[in-house]
Design an enzyme around this catalytic site. Structure first.
Site, mmCIF file in Angstrom:
data_model
loop_
_atom_site.group_PDB
_atom_site.id
_atom_site.type_symbol
_atom_site.label_atom_id
_atom_site.label_comp_id
_atom_site.label_asym_id
_atom_site.label_seq_id
_atom_site.Cartn_x
_atom_site.Cartn_y
_atom_site.Cartn_z
ATOM 1 N N CYS A 118 5.762 10.611 -9.425
ATOM 2 C CA CYS A 118 5.238 11.442 -8.324
ATOM 3 C C CYS A 118 6.198 12.546 -7.897
ATOM 4 C CB CYS A 118 4.894 10.563 -7.132
ATOM 5 S SG CYS A 118 3.514 9.471 -7.489
ATOM 6 N N HIS A 258 4.884 14.743 -0.615
ATOM 7 C CA HIS A 258 4.028 14.053 -1.587
ATOM 8 C C HIS A 258 3.063 13.171 -0.806
ATOM 9 C CE1 HIS A 258 2.595 11.653 -4.812
ATOM 10 N NE2 HIS A 258 3.257 10.568 -4.444
ATOM 11 N N ASN A 288 -3.621 9.971 -3.788
ATOM 12 C CA ASN A 288 -2.363 10.278 -4.462
ATOM 13 C C ASN A 288 -2.662 10.800 -5.868
ATOM 14 O OD1 ASN A 288 0.100 10.262 -5.751
ATOM 15 N ND2 ASN A 288 0.670 8.195 -5.099
HETATM 16 O O1 UT7 Z 1 3.263 7.607 -5.144
HETATM 17 C C1 UT7 Z 1 4.304 6.990 -5.723
HETATM 18 C C2 UT7 Z 1 4.796 5.735 -5.196
HETATM 19 N N1 UT7 Z 1 3.834 4.867 -4.580
HETATM 20 C C3 UT7 Z 1 3.818 4.705 -3.267
HETATM 21 O O2 UT7 Z 1 4.519 5.384 -2.553
HETATM 22 C C4 UT7 Z 1 2.957 3.588 -2.708
HETATM 23 C C5 UT7 Z 1 3.755 2.725 -1.780
HETATM 24 N N2 UT7 Z 1 3.062 1.562 -1.281
HETATM 25 C C6 UT7 Z 1 2.020 1.620 -0.413
HETATM 26 O O3 UT7 Z 1 1.556 2.693 -0.076
HETATM 27 C C7 UT7 Z 1 1.514 0.335 0.176
HETATM 28 O O4 UT7 Z 1 2.400 -0.709 -0.154
HETATM 29 C C8 UT7 Z 1 0.055 -0.066 -0.275
HETATM 30 C C9 UT7 Z 1 -0.944 0.906 0.319
HETATM 31 C C10 UT7 Z 1 -0.011 -0.074 -1.793
HETATM 32 C C11 UT7 Z 1 -0.251 -1.465 0.248
HETATM 33 O O5 UT7 Z 1 -0.125 -1.488 1.651
HETATM 34 P P1 UT7 Z 1 0.782 -2.595 2.362
HETATM 35 O O6 UT7 Z 1 0.641 -2.366 3.808
HETATM 36 O O7 UT7 Z 1 2.167 -2.506 1.786
HETATM 37 O O8 UT7 Z 1 0.060 -3.950 1.957
HETATM 38 P P2 UT7 Z 1 0.683 -5.216 1.213
HETATM 39 O O9 UT7 Z 1 0.824 -4.947 -0.231
HETATM 40 O O10 UT7 Z 1 1.870 -5.699 1.967
HETATM 41 O O11 UT7 Z 1 -0.503 -6.253 1.417
HETATM 42 C C12 UT7 Z 1 -0.894 -6.721 2.727
HETATM 43 C C13 UT7 Z 1 -2.164 -7.534 2.606
HETATM 44 C C14 UT7 Z 1 -2.138 -8.550 1.472
HETATM 45 O O12 UT7 Z 1 -2.858 -9.683 1.882
HETATM 46 P P3 UT7 Z 1 -2.096 -10.994 2.407
HETATM 47 O O13 UT7 Z 1 -1.199 -11.421 1.295
HETATM 48 O O14 UT7 Z 1 -1.354 -10.552 3.618
HETATM 49 O O15 UT7 Z 1 -3.226 -11.936 2.678
HETATM 50 C C15 UT7 Z 1 -2.913 -7.888 0.369
HETATM 51 O O16 UT7 Z 1 -3.523 -8.797 -0.507
HETATM 52 O O17 UT7 Z 1 -3.265 -6.645 2.308
HETATM 53 C C16 UT7 Z 1 -3.948 -7.115 1.151
HETATM 54 N N3 UT7 Z 1 -4.477 -5.956 0.438
HETATM 55 C C17 UT7 Z 1 -5.683 -5.434 0.693
HETATM 56 N N4 UT7 Z 1 -6.657 -5.779 1.552
HETATM 57 C C18 UT7 Z 1 -7.769 -5.017 1.568
HETATM 58 C C19 UT7 Z 1 -3.884 -5.231 -0.537
HETATM 59 N N5 UT7 Z 1 -4.680 -4.224 -0.921
HETATM 60 C C20 UT7 Z 1 -5.818 -4.338 -0.182
HETATM 61 C C21 UT7 Z 1 -7.007 -3.612 -0.136
HETATM 62 N N6 UT7 Z 1 -7.949 -3.977 0.756
HETATM 63 N N7 UT7 Z 1 -7.232 -2.520 -0.932
#
Ligand code: UT7
Length: 331
Positions: A118, A258, A288
């Site tokens: 990215c 970004h 993204n």
């Molecule tokens: O662009 C280049 C680099 N990439 C980035 O910069 C992306 C960086 N990461 C992020 O933007 C975030 O980590 C995400 C948007 C990918 C995920 O958000 P998060 O707030 O970090 O969520 P998490 O991975 O900590 O997951 C929290 C909960 C989990 O459930 P439990 O284990 O708490 O029950 C996930 O299973 O949210 C759940 N979850 C979802 N729920 C509904 C993960 N994805 C989804 C979804 N819909 N799409």
């Protein structure tokens, strides 16, 4: 930081996204997610998808460059160099830049791809600028484009909600007026590779029936780990480039971040002391687009920019790679 007699000024910008819109509502029918979750956690409402057979990233790049050439009245034969930043090339080889240059009639240019996740557009912009600063080139086109839908698993709710397709291109030309790319801090750390990568399809693990069956040709991301690094690195590098160029928050017309996650953007702006009204934002429309986000932002805010405006561009991505560029808008 070395001062140059010649700076590389952005003298034109154009961007392009495909027509097909993939909304949060549509994604909610494909995986277990919701508009509320996606909006609250990322700021994304919809993204664009490039549909059709044999449609690669070059389709995006060609549309962006053709628009750029028309808009700036540039003869493609005058282009000396075309750099394409992408993580989703049409093919492993030849370079997508070669395909774009040929299609737009840039028959006198040399061209190559650059892969920095990215941060690709910032790496490409900085690389292209060097060729102007040394006097070796007079017209350089830098493309940032990705067809992320080609490497996204639409059964994985943690990644398919984030990414989209699109990109843009800038024209760089020499300036003696003190405008253009004035500073860049680019960083990388391969220790980040385990957290964001594609498991197969490269030389380490070539495509096979097994790799396809194991769904290894898609983006693999450990989101929360990447998130933590992104928030810290992008904010730190943006603040560092402000400090070493003696820029106060009030001196900056826009932060051009970004677009990976609205929460990462907000954290970066806050650390820089910049209000929301001076942060370029279109993540809600496109998600993204990897190398495409920054040129897509610049293009959409072009009519709000004035000659001499100070912009800080900042990105973080796979590698890990990250960086910030300080530029003065030229027109
Ligand atoms: O662009 C280049 C680099 N990439 C980035 O910069 C992306 C960086 N990461 C992020 O933007 C975030 O980590 C995400 C948007 C990918 C995920 O958000 P998060 O707030 O970090 O969520 P998490 O991975 O900590 O997951 C929290 C909960 C989990 O459930 P439990 O284990 O708490 O029950 C996930 O299973 O949210 C759940 N979850 C979802 N729920 C509904 C993960 N994805 C989804 C979804 N819909 N799409």
């Amino acid at each position: 930081m070395k001062k140059h007699d010649i700076n590389a000024a952005i003298t034109g910008i154009h961007a392009w996204v495909p027509e097909h819109v993939l909304t949060n509502a549509a994604l909610s029918t494909m995986v277990d997610t919701s508009d509320e979750w996606i909006t609250a956690r990322t700021g994304i409402k919809e993204r664009r998808i490039l549909k059709g057979d044999d449609q690669g990233t070059s389709v995006i790049g060609i549309a962006a460059v053709n628009g750029l050439l028309a808009k700036t009245g540039t003869d493609p034969k005058d282009i000396d160099l075309l750099v394409c930043a992408t993580t989703t090339p049409d093919m492993p080889f030849p370079a997508t830049a070669n395909i774009i240059a040929h299609a737009v009639g840039a028959g006198n240019a040399f061209s190559f791809d650059l892969q920095a996740g990215c941060s690709g557009f910032l790496y490409g912009l900085t690389t292209g600028a060097q060729f102007i600063e040394t006097g070796r080139c007079r017209k350089v086109v830098v493309v940032g484009a990705d067809k992320m839908s080609s490497i996204i698993d639409y059964e994985d709710r943690t990644t398919c909600i984030i990414f989209g397709d699109g990109g843009g291109a800038v024209l760089l030309e020499p300036s003696h007026e003190g405008v253009g790319v004035l500073d860049a801090i680019l960083r990388s750390d391969g220790a980040g590779a385990p957290y964001l990568h594609m498991k197969a399809g490269g030389s380490r693990r070539p495509a096979s029936l097994e790799t396809v069956a194991a769904r290894e040709h898609y983006v693999y991301q450990e989101g929360s780990t990447v998130y933590k690094f992104a928030v810290k690195s992008m904010a730190d590098v943006a603040v560092k480039i402000m400090e070493r160029n003696h820029l106060n928050p009030d001196d900056i017309a826009f932060l051009v971040p970004h677009q990976a996650n609205k929460r990462i953007i907000d954290a970066t702006a806050e650390k820089m002391g910049i209000g929301q009204d001076r942060v370029m934002l279109n993540i809600h429309k496109y998600g993204n687009t990897t190398s495409g986000t920054i040129p897509l932002c610049l293009f959409e805010y072009e009519d709000r920019l004035r000659e001499g405006d100070n912009l800080v561009l900042a990105a973080f991505g796979a590698g890990f790679t990250w960086g910030a560029v300080y530029l003065k808008w030229a027109y």
